[in-house]
Design an enzyme around this catalytic site. Structure first.
Site, mmCIF file in Angstrom:
data_model
loop_
_atom_site.group_PDB
_atom_site.id
_atom_site.type_symbol
_atom_site.label_atom_id
_atom_site.label_comp_id
_atom_site.label_asym_id
_atom_site.label_seq_id
_atom_site.Cartn_x
_atom_site.Cartn_y
_atom_site.Cartn_z
ATOM 1 N N LYS A 209 0.800 -1.225 0.000
ATOM 2 C CA LYS A 209 0.000 0.000 0.000
ATOM 3 C C LYS A 209 0.835 1.279 0.000
ATOM 4 O O LYS A 209 2.019 1.268 0.325
ATOM 5 C CB LYS A 209 -0.999 -0.030 1.158
ATOM 6 C CG LYS A 209 -2.163 -0.943 0.793
ATOM 7 C CD LYS A 209 -3.442 -0.690 1.555
ATOM 8 C CE LYS A 209 -4.564 -1.494 0.954
ATOM 9 N NZ LYS A 209 -5.762 -1.566 1.800
ATOM 10 N N ARG A 243 -4.326 -9.900 4.046
ATOM 11 C CA ARG A 243 -4.612 -9.828 2.596
ATOM 12 C C ARG A 243 -3.320 -9.445 1.904
ATOM 13 O O ARG A 243 -2.749 -8.398 2.178
ATOM 14 C CB ARG A 243 -5.700 -8.788 2.351
ATOM 15 C CG ARG A 243 -6.188 -8.687 0.926
ATOM 16 C CD ARG A 243 -7.377 -7.750 0.831
ATOM 17 N NE ARG A 243 -7.869 -7.646 -0.513
ATOM 18 C CZ ARG A 243 -7.296 -6.857 -1.447
ATOM 19 N NH1 ARG A 243 -6.223 -6.142 -1.131
ATOM 20 N NH2 ARG A 243 -7.803 -6.803 -2.652
HETATM 21 C C1 7PM Z 1 -6.158 0.924 -5.358
HETATM 22 C C2 7PM Z 1 -6.391 1.225 -4.023
HETATM 23 C C3 7PM Z 1 -6.088 -0.425 -5.762
HETATM 24 C C4 7PM Z 1 -6.537 0.220 -3.098
HETATM 25 C C5 7PM Z 1 -6.218 -1.440 -4.832
HETATM 26 C C6 7PM Z 1 -6.442 -1.085 -3.506
HETATM 27 C C7 7PM Z 1 -8.487 -3.986 0.857
HETATM 28 C C8 7PM Z 1 -9.540 -4.686 0.285
HETATM 29 C C9 7PM Z 1 -8.477 -3.635 -1.266
HETATM 30 C C10 7PM Z 1 -8.309 -4.031 2.279
HETATM 31 C C11 7PM Z 1 -10.227 -5.461 2.351
HETATM 32 C C12 7PM Z 1 -5.456 -3.076 -2.515
HETATM 33 C C13 7PM Z 1 -6.619 -2.141 -2.502
HETATM 34 N N1 7PM Z 1 -7.804 -3.330 -0.127
HETATM 35 N N2 7PM Z 1 -10.401 -5.431 1.014
HETATM 36 N N3 7PM Z 1 -9.514 -4.461 -1.043
HETATM 37 N N4 7PM Z 1 -9.219 -4.789 2.977
HETATM 38 N N5 7PM Z 1 -11.078 -6.162 3.120
HETATM 39 O O1 7PM Z 1 -4.448 -2.674 -1.918
HETATM 40 O O2 7PM Z 1 -7.397 -3.419 2.880
HETATM 41 O O3 7PM Z 1 -5.552 -4.155 -3.097
HETATM 42 S S1 7PM Z 1 -8.109 -3.001 -2.828
#
Ligand code: 7PM
Length: 268
Positions: A209, A243
């Protein structure tokens, strides 16, 4: 929990599962198999990019991306198939296709989502997000981010219970990076025991992240060491589902946490 991004612009693997305009289902399944072999208990299949500023995906497009993968994961692998969606129609269709967990970054707040989730009978991950992806990172402000997140999650749990979704079907997630500054993310990580005290399993997504980019100046493909550190820090503070885009490395890191746990209480 291994991440399978079926969006063309997924920030983490830059749409590497695409061949031109179309999702390459065979390449996607190769990734799913390798994550399962590397030890993933859950695969999280998402079809809606939550990247800030991402164009909204149509319902049909999200279905077309997600459902074929859910069907094949269900048919070919022993993992729990999680679907990362806020759309009630996708929740219902994914459950019918064999999904075993609903992962909603909007905590069932979309019109019809609560009823849809309840109707599937599936466990649900409720995540905190402040605002919407295309606006959430413009100067997020909280009086007390930990209290605000805890209050939000408690409220969503109560709403789910009122709809007939039992507490034991629920997983909570503070939503790192979803409407939070770096400091907010660090405060939430430090206070994870307080969120864990709400009495439900915690899912944490810190893998690759932007807080790592902000703190270390690392590009997305150079964030594995910090992601592993954050995974261990989260598990030590109560997280039970991590995750991750890098399952093998994360599984090794968390095996070290487990080895220490297996030692039991402080040796005399
Ligand atoms: C852009 C911004 C692309 C954020 C992808 C992301 C989470 C999630 C995601 C989380 C849960 C990523 C995120 N992040 N579901 N889905 N918790 N429960 O880093 O932190 O994949 S998408």
């Amino acid at each position: 929990m291994g991440v399978i991004n079926t969006t063309p612009d997924s920030f983490s693997d830059g749409g590497t599962l695409y061949r031109g305009k179309r999702l390459d289902i065979d390449r996607t399944m190769q990734r799913a198999h390798s994550m399962a072999e590397a030890g993933a208990a859950i695969l999280d299949i998402g079809g809606e990019s939550t990247r800030p500023g991402a164009t909204a995906v149509s319902l049909q497009e999200e279905m077309d991306r997600v459902l074929p993968v859910v069907e094949r994961v269900k048919a070919e692998l022993e993992v729990v198939c999680s679907v990362d969606t806020s759309a009630p129609e996708v929740m219902r269709a994914a459950a019918a296709a064999g999904a075993g967990l609903l992962n909603d970054v909007r905590a069932l707040t979309r019109e019809g989502a609560l009823a849809a989730a309840a109707a599937t009978g599936l466990p649900v991950c409720l995540m905190h997000m402040r605002g919407e992806p295309d606006t959430m990172q413009s100067a997020p402000r909280y009086t007390d981010v930990v209290r605000d997140v805890c209050d939000f999650l408690n409220t969503r749990v109560a709403v789910c219970e009122a709809q007939g979704i039992a507490r034991h079907q629920l997983v909570l997630d503070p939503g790192f990076g979803f409407g939070k500054t770096v400091e907010h993310n660090l405060q939430l990580l430090q206070a994870l025991p307080r969120i864990s005290a709400l009495g439900l399993p915690l899912l944490v997504g810190l893998s690759r992240k932007s807080m790592i980019g902000n703190l270390l100046g690392r590009a997305v493909d150079a964030r594995l060491p910090a992601s592993l550190a954050l995974a261990v820090l989260a598990v030590e503070r109560g997280a039970s589902i991590i995750r991750s885009h890098d399952v093998a490395a994360t599984a090794d890191a968390l095996a070290m946490c487990a080895a220490l746990d297996d030692l039991g209480e402080e040796q005399e």
